[in-house]
Design a protein around this motif. Structure first.
Motif, PDB file in Angstrom:
ATOM      1  N   GLU A 186      11.683  22.489   6.023  1.00 31.84           N
ATOM      2  CA  GLU A 186      11.215  23.275   7.172  1.00 31.84           C
ATOM      3  C   GLU A 186      10.068  22.582   7.911  1.00 31.84           C
ATOM      4  O   GLU A 186       9.583  23.085   8.929  1.00 31.84           O
ATOM      5  CB  GLU A 186      10.767  24.664   6.713  1.00 31.84           C
ATOM      6  CG  GLU A 186      11.936  25.579   6.358  1.00 31.84           C
ATOM      7  CD  GLU A 186      11.487  26.881   5.730  1.00 31.84           C
ATOM      8  OE1 GLU A 186      10.253  27.079   5.584  1.00 31.84           O
ATOM      9  OE2 GLU A 186      12.353  27.703   5.381  1.00 31.84           O
ATOM     10  N   LYS A 187       9.634  21.426   7.423  1.00 28.15           N
ATOM     11  CA  LYS A 187       8.572  20.687   8.095  1.00 28.15           C
ATOM     12  C   LYS A 187       9.064  20.144   9.440  1.00 28.15           C
ATOM     13  O   LYS A 187      10.252  19.908   9.636  1.00 28.15           O
ATOM     14  CB  LYS A 187       8.093  19.536   7.208  1.00 28.15           C
ATOM     15  CG  LYS A 187       7.362  19.986   5.953  1.00 28.15           C
ATOM     16  CD  LYS A 187       6.905  18.794   5.125  1.00 28.15           C
ATOM     17  CE  LYS A 187       6.142  19.246   3.885  1.00 28.15           C
ATOM     18  NZ  LYS A 187       5.698  18.093   3.052  1.00 28.15           N
ATOM     19  N   ASP A 188       8.123  19.917  10.345  1.00 27.18           N
ATOM     20  CA  ASP A 188       8.465  19.473  11.693  1.00 27.18           C
ATOM     21  C   ASP A 188       9.256  18.166  11.692  1.00 27.18           C
ATOM     22  O   ASP A 188      10.104  17.944  12.568  1.00 27.18           O
ATOM     23  CB  ASP A 188       7.192  19.289  12.524  1.00 27.18           C
ATOM     24  CG  ASP A 188       6.518  20.614  12.863  1.00 27.18           C
ATOM     25  OD1 ASP A 188       7.190  21.663  12.731  1.00 27.18           O
ATOM     26  OD2 ASP A 188       5.338  20.604  13.250  1.00 27.18           O
ATOM     27  N   TYR A 212      11.597  17.260  10.015  1.00 26.41           N
ATOM     28  CA  TYR A 212      13.035  17.476   9.816  1.00 26.41           C
ATOM     29  C   TYR A 212      13.581  18.537  10.771  1.00 26.41           C
ATOM     30  O   TYR A 212      14.597  19.179  10.497  1.00 26.41           O
ATOM     31  CB  TYR A 212      13.309  17.893   8.370  1.00 26.41           C
ATOM     32  CG  TYR A 212      12.870  16.858   7.364  1.00 26.41           C
ATOM     33  CD1 TYR A 212      13.516  15.632   7.261  1.00 26.41           C
ATOM     34  CD2 TYR A 212      11.784  17.088   6.525  1.00 26.41           C
ATOM     35  CE1 TYR A 212      13.101  14.669   6.362  1.00 26.41           C
ATOM     36  CE2 TYR A 212      11.361  16.132   5.610  1.00 26.41           C
ATOM     37  CZ  TYR A 212      12.022  14.927   5.533  1.00 26.41           C
ATOM     38  OH  TYR A 212      11.602  13.973   4.635  1.00 26.41           O
ATOM     39  N   SER A 213      12.913  18.707  11.895  1.00 26.49           N
ATOM     40  CA  SER A 213      13.268  19.790  12.816  1.00 26.49           C
ATOM     41  C   SER A 213      14.676  19.663  13.384  1.00 26.49           C
ATOM     42  O   SER A 213      15.302  20.662  13.743  1.00 26.49           O
ATOM     43  CB  SER A 213      12.260  19.844  13.971  1.00 26.49           C
ATOM     44  OG  SER A 213      12.244  18.603  14.671  1.00 26.49           O
ATOM     45  N   SER A 214      15.197  18.444  13.459  1.00 20.27           N
ATOM     46  CA  SER A 214      16.549  18.259  14.004  1.00 20.27           C
ATOM     47  C   SER A 214      17.605  18.030  12.928  1.00 20.27           C
ATOM     48  O   SER A 214      18.757  17.716  13.249  1.00 20.27           O
ATOM     49  CB  SER A 214      16.561  17.101  15.001  1.00 20.27           C
ATOM     50  OG  SER A 214      16.215  15.883  14.361  1.00 20.27           O
ATOM     51  N   GLN A 249      19.391  12.915   9.201  1.00 22.63           N
ATOM     52  CA  GLN A 249      18.839  13.294  10.505  1.00 22.63           C
ATOM     53  C   GLN A 249      18.977  12.150  11.500  1.00 22.63           C
ATOM     54  O   GLN A 249      19.374  12.355  12.649  1.00 22.63           O
ATOM     55  CB  GLN A 249      17.371  13.686  10.350  1.00 22.63           C
ATOM     56  CG  GLN A 249      16.725  14.114  11.659  1.00 22.63           C
ATOM     57  CD  GLN A 249      15.343  14.695  11.439  1.00 22.63           C
ATOM     58  OE1 GLN A 249      15.115  15.882  11.670  1.00 22.63           O
ATOM     59  NE2 GLN A 249      14.407  13.878  11.012  1.00 22.63           N
TER      60      GLN A 249
END
Length: 437
Positions: A113-115, A117-119, A90
């Protein structure tokens, strides 16, 4: 033939047939006739002759492939490597491709799917069977698809590789020591045949074909960590191949070492077999555990001379089986490192010597070059003590000017992984995003 059009191949049946021919060879009154049949068993090219992804900075790797499994011994090691790879990918803008099985799918999805790792650009592929953690060794990513390792009979493969070591190493050891080294390879220098036993190439092929992706087969027995694709000083592609792989293939198909290089050159579209450089195992079962191709014709090879000096002194001060065996192992390792360096230099490559690995304490040879979203090159490898990491990063960034920054895995999980004879470079396999992707 286009690689996409290549039909699936029954390597298991072919491997059994080859083993049967070798059994006949051992009891034949006309061995040359059997050898001719064995040579004829060498399959034809089905890779469409494409170069494997380079492992030097020139490869511009921006996709990392990993396998995720639930370890029976230490699940935390696998989980922490997942988090390290996800965070690093990331940060650098890399794509992370994860192969796993159904039992791990939910766990992976919940984590990624946690925030935080949003990108992260990632994909999860679910296979039919549990996977091995070593993503490096069973597949090569090519410009036109991928090529998986051919499967052989386990016993035949061990014989073929061991016979090569016996021939190459007989002048380095007494007959008794040579017998021990070859018999107890797991205590000295492990044979690189584990991927064949695990059968991961079969799963890789099945998964790829289920997704409509092209698959070819590597005809030589080269586990991924024992082959390093890069370029010479003039920019022409070269492939470093461990001599274990060359000797094993030569014995399997009853051909010469030079003919093996021709087979590899054909598979990977090289203009001449001289671009395939046979390199002695640097005291390790895979090249990527004892050398680092930093690009533009330069390779760093381990230098265990200080460790050997210390071991010899210890054996003299406190003579016993333990200290004497340690000294003997390091003597063999150092001799093989020197042979590897000579093989590289003889073939026109510049060789640098540095101690960048020590037992299971650290190993900076074993890693992956990547190209970040900022266009700069980076290196991902196993962690060690802070002073060791700082020294290595200074070499890579300042003295050799190869990368902008080095990313180190947490030291605790690095050591546990190295105890299993593999590190970051064994857990990751690089490739390039497809055009337009």
């Amino acid at each position: 033939m286009n690689l996409q059009e290549t039909p699936a191949r029954d390597d298991k049946a072919a491997g059994q047939s080859l083993a049967q021919l070798h059994m006949r060879l051992n009891h034949s009154d006309n061995p040359e006739a059997i050898r001719a049949q064995i040579r004829a068993a060498l399959p034809s090219v089905d890779t469409a002759r494409a170069l494997p992804q380079k492992k030097t900075p020139d490869g511009k790797t921006d996709v990392l492939h990993m396998n995720y499994m639930r370890s029976r011994t230490d699940a935390a090691v696998e989980f922490e490597h997942l988090l390290f790879f996800a965070k690093t990918a990331q940060t650098l803008g890399l794509r992370l491709e994860i192969l796993t099985d159904k039992s791990c799918q939910t766990e992976l999805e919940q984590v990624l799917e946690k925030d935080e790792y949003s990108s992260l650009d990632y994909a999860i592929t679910v296979g039919q069977r549990p996977v091995a953690k070593w993503a490096e060794d069973s597949v090569e990513y090519l410009a036109n698809g991928q090529a998986v390792l051919t499967s052989f009979d386990d016993e035949l493969l061990r014989w073929a590789m061991t016979a090569g070591r016996r021939q190459r190493w007989q002048q380095k050891l007494t007959p008794d020591d040579l017998t021990e080294v070859l018999r107890d390879d797991h205590l000295w220098i492990l044979l690189g045949t584990g991927v064949n036993t695990l059968g991961m190439s079969l799963e890789r092929e099945r998964v790829a074909r289920s997704k409509g992706q092209p698959v070819g087969h590597i005809r030589a027995y080269i586990e991924g960590g024992n082959m390093i694709t890069g370029e010479n000083a003039a920019g022409s592609p070269v492939i470093l191949v461990g001599k274990d792989a060359i000797a094993a293939t030569a014995n399997l198909y009853q051909i010469t070492n030079d003919e093996v290089k021709t087979v590899i050159a054909e598979d990977f579209g090289l203009d001449a077999p001289e671009q395939v450089i046979g390199v002695e195992q640097p005291g390790k079962f895979h090249l990527d555990m004892g050398m680092l191709f930093i690009g533009k014709g330069t390779v760093v090879v381990n230098d265990s001379s200080i460790a050997l000096k210390n071991a010899l002194e210890m054996a003299e001060l406190a003579p016993c089986i333990t200290t004497e065996k340690m000294a003997a192992k390091l003597q063999l390792q150092y001799a093989l490192e020197n042979d590897a360096a000579k093989d590289l230099a003889t073939n026109g490559l510049e060789v640098l010597r540095e101690q960048l690995a020590e037992a299971t304490f650290y190993n900076f040879f074993n890693g992956e070059f990547v190209r970040g979203k900022d266009g700069a090159d980076y290196y991902i490898t196993n962690g060690g003590l802070k002073m060791q990491e700082e020294r290595f990063e200074a070499l890579m960034c300042d003295r050799w000017n190869v990368v902008k920054k080095v990313f180190f895995s947490p030291q605790a999980i690095a050591q546990k992984s190295l105890q299993e004879r593999g590190g970051v470079g064994c857990r990751l396999k690089g490739s390039r995003r497809l055009a337009g992707a």
